[in-house]
Design a protein around this motif. Structure first.
Motif, mmCIF file in Angstrom:
data_model
loop_
_atom_site.group_PDB
_atom_site.id
_atom_site.type_symbol
_atom_site.label_atom_id
_atom_site.label_comp_id
_atom_site.label_asym_id
_atom_site.label_seq_id
_atom_site.Cartn_x
_atom_site.Cartn_y
_atom_site.Cartn_z
ATOM 1 N N ILE A 22 0.852 -1.309 0.067
ATOM 2 C CA ILE A 22 0.041 -0.059 -0.157
ATOM 3 C C ILE A 22 0.888 1.298 0.160
ATOM 4 O O ILE A 22 0.649 2.195 -0.725
ATOM 5 C CB ILE A 22 -0.817 -0.015 1.332
ATOM 6 N N SER A 23 1.898 1.073 0.666
ATOM 7 C CA SER A 23 2.914 2.498 0.783
ATOM 8 C C SER A 23 3.570 2.547 -0.515
ATOM 9 O O SER A 23 3.959 3.804 -0.854
ATOM 10 C CB SER A 23 3.864 2.383 1.933
ATOM 11 N N LEU A 24 3.947 1.423 -1.277
ATOM 12 C CA LEU A 24 4.646 1.510 -2.609
ATOM 13 C C LEU A 24 3.416 2.386 -3.480
ATOM 14 O O LEU A 24 3.895 3.211 -4.148
ATOM 15 C CB LEU A 24 4.711 0.108 -3.122
ATOM 16 N N PHE A 25 2.110 1.906 -3.543
ATOM 17 C CA PHE A 25 1.093 2.555 -4.439
ATOM 18 C C PHE A 25 1.074 4.094 -3.662
ATOM 19 O O PHE A 25 0.881 4.930 -4.829
ATOM 20 C CB PHE A 25 -0.195 1.832 -4.392
ATOM 21 N N THR A 26 0.958 4.267 -2.795
ATOM 22 C CA THR A 26 0.613 5.888 -2.437
ATOM 23 C C THR A 26 1.845 6.648 -2.664
ATOM 24 O O THR A 26 1.780 7.799 -3.167
ATOM 25 C CB THR A 26 0.295 5.836 -0.836
ATOM 26 N N SER A 27 3.278 6.008 -2.559
ATOM 27 C CA SER A 27 4.167 6.941 -2.830
ATOM 28 C C SER A 27 4.285 6.688 -4.607
ATOM 29 O O SER A 27 5.029 7.848 -4.902
ATOM 30 C CB SER A 27 5.411 6.121 -2.218
ATOM 31 N N GLY A 28 3.724 5.907 -5.154
ATOM 32 C CA GLY A 28 3.898 6.122 -6.759
ATOM 33 C C GLY A 28 2.993 7.175 -7.028
ATOM 34 O O GLY A 28 3.257 7.939 -7.923
ATOM 35 N N GLY A 29 1.965 7.603 -6.197
ATOM 36 C CA GLY A 29 1.226 8.842 -6.420
ATOM 37 C C GLY A 29 1.928 10.046 -6.513
ATOM 38 O O GLY A 29 1.718 11.027 -7.124
ATOM 39 N N THR A 30 3.121 10.216 -5.632
ATOM 40 C CA THR A 30 3.869 11.111 -5.427
ATOM 41 C C THR A 30 4.748 11.261 -6.752
ATOM 42 O O THR A 30 5.056 12.380 -7.334
ATOM 43 C CB THR A 30 4.931 11.195 -4.510
ATOM 44 N N LEU A 31 5.255 10.380 -7.568
ATOM 45 C CA LEU A 31 5.785 10.064 -8.835
ATOM 46 C C LEU A 31 4.791 10.818 -9.946
ATOM 47 O O LEU A 31 5.442 11.488 -10.900
ATOM 48 C CB LEU A 31 6.140 8.798 -9.315
ATOM 49 N N ILE A 32 3.605 10.271 -9.913
ATOM 50 C CA ILE A 32 2.688 10.875 -10.948
ATOM 51 C C ILE A 32 2.327 12.351 -10.786
ATOM 52 O O ILE A 32 2.366 12.974 -11.747
ATOM 53 C CB ILE A 32 1.392 10.023 -10.843
ATOM 54 N N CYS A 33 2.333 12.968 -9.509
ATOM 55 C CA CYS A 33 1.991 14.327 -9.394
ATOM 56 C C CYS A 33 3.243 15.225 -9.812
ATOM 57 O O CYS A 33 3.168 16.224 -10.295
ATOM 58 C CB CYS A 33 1.584 14.702 -8.206
ATOM 59 N N CYS A 34 4.516 14.783 -9.406
ATOM 60 C CA CYS A 34 5.245 15.692 -9.540
ATOM 61 C C CYS A 34 6.792 15.085 -10.503
ATOM 62 O O CYS A 34 7.218 15.965 -11.175
ATOM 63 C CB CYS A 34 6.078 15.884 -8.383
ATOM 64 N N ALA A 35 7.222 14.228 -10.183
ATOM 65 C CA ALA A 35 8.479 13.601 -10.937
ATOM 66 C C ALA A 35 8.112 13.437 -12.616
ATOM 67 O O ALA A 35 8.832 13.759 -13.487
ATOM 68 C CB ALA A 35 9.062 12.485 -10.378
ATOM 69 N N HIS A 65 -3.396 18.824 -5.749
ATOM 70 C CA HIS A 65 -3.436 18.355 -4.406
ATOM 71 C C HIS A 65 -2.128 17.670 -3.950
ATOM 72 O O HIS A 65 -2.149 16.734 -3.168
ATOM 73 C CB HIS A 65 -4.667 17.465 -4.219
ATOM 74 N N LYS A 66 -0.970 18.126 -4.395
ATOM 75 C CA LYS A 66 0.340 17.391 -4.075
ATOM 76 C C LYS A 66 0.732 17.489 -2.671
ATOM 77 O O LYS A 66 1.260 16.444 -2.158
ATOM 78 C CB LYS A 66 1.652 18.001 -4.967
ATOM 79 N N ILE A 71 1.241 13.997 2.065
ATOM 80 C CA ILE A 71 1.089 13.864 3.296
ATOM 81 C C ILE A 71 0.293 12.440 3.655
ATOM 82 O O ILE A 71 0.891 11.553 4.688
ATOM 83 C CB ILE A 71 0.062 14.765 4.048
ATOM 84 N N PHE A 72 -0.575 11.940 2.787
ATOM 85 C CA PHE A 72 -0.992 10.517 2.708
ATOM 86 C C PHE A 72 0.125 9.510 2.785
ATOM 87 O O PHE A 72 0.063 8.481 3.230
ATOM 88 C CB PHE A 72 -2.300 10.439 1.783
ATOM 89 N N ALA A 73 0.802 9.682 1.799
ATOM 90 C CA ALA A 73 1.781 8.858 1.288
ATOM 91 C C ALA A 73 2.943 8.808 2.522
ATOM 92 O O ALA A 73 3.418 7.528 2.964
ATOM 93 C CB ALA A 73 2.590 9.108 0.099
ATOM 94 N N ALA A 115 11.731 0.388 -1.701
ATOM 95 C CA ALA A 115 11.615 1.124 -2.965
ATOM 96 C C ALA A 115 10.567 2.252 -2.555
ATOM 97 O O ALA A 115 10.503 3.277 -3.334
ATOM 98 C CB ALA A 115 11.023 0.036 -3.808
ATOM 99 N N SER A 116 9.534 1.826 -1.796
ATOM 100 C CA SER A 116 8.644 2.990 -1.420
ATOM 101 C C SER A 116 9.137 4.347 -1.142
ATOM 102 O O SER A 116 8.561 5.363 -1.241
ATOM 103 C CB SER A 116 7.384 2.547 -0.460
ATOM 104 N N VAL A 117 10.152 4.213 -0.110
ATOM 105 C CA VAL A 117 10.761 5.426 0.543
ATOM 106 C C VAL A 117 11.545 6.095 -0.650
ATOM 107 O O VAL A 117 11.473 7.277 -0.592
ATOM 108 C CB VAL A 117 11.894 4.884 1.515
ATOM 109 N N ILE A 118 12.413 5.367 -1.583
ATOM 110 C CA ILE A 118 12.970 5.828 -2.471
ATOM 111 C C ILE A 118 12.010 6.554 -3.387
ATOM 112 O O ILE A 118 12.373 7.862 -3.832
ATOM 113 C CB ILE A 118 13.834 4.943 -3.395
ATOM 114 N N ILE A 119 10.875 5.959 -3.874
ATOM 115 C CA ILE A 119 9.948 6.729 -4.594
ATOM 116 C C ILE A 119 9.423 7.964 -4.205
ATOM 117 O O ILE A 119 9.184 9.142 -4.715
ATOM 118 C CB ILE A 119 8.981 5.570 -5.058
ATOM 119 N N PHE A 120 9.291 7.871 -2.979
ATOM 120 C CA PHE A 120 8.663 9.149 -2.120
ATOM 121 C C PHE A 120 9.716 10.315 -1.916
ATOM 122 O O PHE A 120 9.315 11.380 -2.274
ATOM 123 C CB PHE A 120 8.392 8.589 -0.694
#
Length: 134
Positions: A22-35, A65-66, A71-73, A115-120
């Motif tokens: 779940i943390s992998l998918f939520t941190s993946g959202g940070t990549l979609i919004c910004c990276a 809503h980045k 925050i959620f991630a 991997a989730s932390v790195i993506i975040f």
């Protein structure tokens, strides 16, 4: 049939593994919004980004809503890290097959968490630090 304590240990490991995914998918959202937008525009693929946004307007929501996405991630990563920390000292079952599954699950869960932390962190760099630098 597993003894009750082995069932509880395996259930705890499954919960830890689930939280990591779940943390992998939520941190993946940070990549979609910004990276992703920064990388596409930086590579000179602004037309590709424009095409993506016109075909999938939901991507704009992530950018708008980045802070909430981050925050959620972050909360999910902290929760997953806490569960990882708790599971590190759980004993694995005495049965050799179950012990192998237990160890493999712990290793997989830890890899997914890292991997989730790195993506975040990559997403956080592109969302908050890169705009200040460039």
């Amino acid at each position: 049939m597993l003894p009750t304590s082995a069932n509880q240990e395996m259930a705890s490991l499954r919960k830890t593994k689930s939280a990591s995914f779940i943390s992998l998918f939520t941190s993946g959202g940070t990549l979609i919004c910004c990276a992703l937008p920064a990388a596409l525009v930086g590579l000179g693929a602004g037309a590709v980004m424009s095409s993506l946004v016109s075909n999938m307007p939901q991507l704009v929501w992530f950018s708008e809503h980045k802070l909430g996405v981050f925050i959620f991630a972050g909360v999910m990563l902290v929760l997953s890290g806490y569960l990882q920390w708790q599971a590190r000292s759980l004993p694995c079952p005495a049965d050799a097959e179950l012990a192998a599954v237990c160890i493999r699950t712990r290793k997989t869960s830890l890899r997914v968490y890292i991997a989730s932390v790195i993506i975040f962190l990559i997403g956080g760099f592109f969302a908050f630090i890169a705009p200040l630098i460039f």
